[in-house]
Design a protein around this motif. Sequence first.
Motif, PDB file in Angstrom:
ATOM      1  N   ARG A 178      62.668  33.615  38.434  1.00  0.00           N
ATOM      2  CA  ARG A 178      64.129  33.568  38.266  1.00  0.00           C
ATOM      3  C   ARG A 178      64.777  32.687  39.341  1.00  0.00           C
ATOM      4  N   LEU A 201      60.840  42.476  33.139  1.00  0.00           N
ATOM      5  CA  LEU A 201      62.249  42.805  32.924  1.00  0.00           C
ATOM      6  C   LEU A 201      62.935  43.322  34.187  1.00  0.00           C
ATOM      7  N   PRO A 205      66.184  38.579  32.789  1.00  0.00           N
ATOM      8  CA  PRO A 205      66.985  39.214  31.737  1.00  0.00           C
ATOM      9  C   PRO A 205      66.222  39.328  30.422  1.00  0.00           C
ATOM     10  N   ALA A 206      66.599  40.325  29.628  1.00  0.00           N
ATOM     11  CA  ALA A 206      65.948  40.543  28.338  1.00  0.00           C
ATOM     12  C   ALA A 206      66.130  39.347  27.410  1.00  0.00           C
ATOM     13  N   SER A 207      67.158  38.547  27.652  1.00  0.00           N
ATOM     14  CA  SER A 207      67.439  37.388  26.798  1.00  0.00           C
ATOM     15  C   SER A 207      66.594  36.164  27.152  1.00  0.00           C
ATOM     16  N   THR A 208      65.732  36.259  28.178  1.00  0.00           N
ATOM     17  CA  THR A 208      64.875  35.133  28.563  1.00  0.00           C
ATOM     18  C   THR A 208      64.021  34.702  27.373  1.00  0.00           C
ATOM     19  N   THR A 227      62.373  36.679  22.527  1.00  0.00           N
ATOM     20  CA  THR A 227      62.901  36.894  23.872  1.00  0.00           C
ATOM     21  C   THR A 227      62.016  37.880  24.613  1.00  0.00           C
TER      22      THR A 227
END
Length: 274
Positions: A178, A201, A205-208, A227
């Motif tokens: 990150r 996680l 982020p979960a949206s990665t 994701t």
Amino acid sequence: MNMPATVTTSTTQFNPGTVTLVGAGPGDPELLTIKAARAIRAATVLLVDDLVSDAVLEHASPKARIVHVGKRGGCKSTPQAFIEKLMIIAAREGEVVVRLKGGDPFIFGRGGEEVEHLRAAGIEVQVVNGITAGLAGLTSLGVPLTHREHAHGVVFVTGHAKPGDSGTDWQALAATARDAKLTLVIYMGVSSAAHIQNELLTGLPASTPLVIIQHASLPQQRHAVTTLGALRTTIEREQLGSPAVIVVGDVVRGIAAVGQPVANTYTPGARYRA
């Protein structure tokens, strides 16, 4: 004064009594290097992993002895110590030995262990690199592992720890990825995807975005873009399995819209447009 450019041919020799560890690449025989093809052609004995394409073996001499020494995640494998013993015996008998491995011998191919054992036995050994699946798989989708705007580096990591080893510190890796904008390429991670997902996680982020690529560079290649938060459910829904690589990071956004269904993707020699 500018000196003219020169082109030199390889001087590598494949002599009797030696062992060469050869990376056969991810599967597509056209991705084999010229030096790898030369080594395979020179071999009198080839010790071949399961993940090596049959088409690659077409480079072997008709007189060569081919020994299949299976190494595939989740399946019964030939013991590593036995493979090393076979290499040493064949080399001492004066054979030209090639240990043919999928991908690259030095990227999760146990090549380092084999080099150490061969040298300890007094056997001359050399290594021929091959294209690794993590690179070939993402390239086949028209996307780079690094990008000046999206990924400043790449980390190759295994999801399969040695017995008795605690394995990768996924939480620390997530924080580093990150902060440093790194692409993560996870080998042998399908069976432990739920654990890897939960640990990553904590820092990502979960949206990665991520992509799971099965059978990289082979005609049966399949991939699913998803994701990090949906990693485990995507693998289960699309019935993706080993051998596969999981690529995590913003570079994946260049493939397709997140959430696309699984697709057959590989076309040898395909051209891609920006």
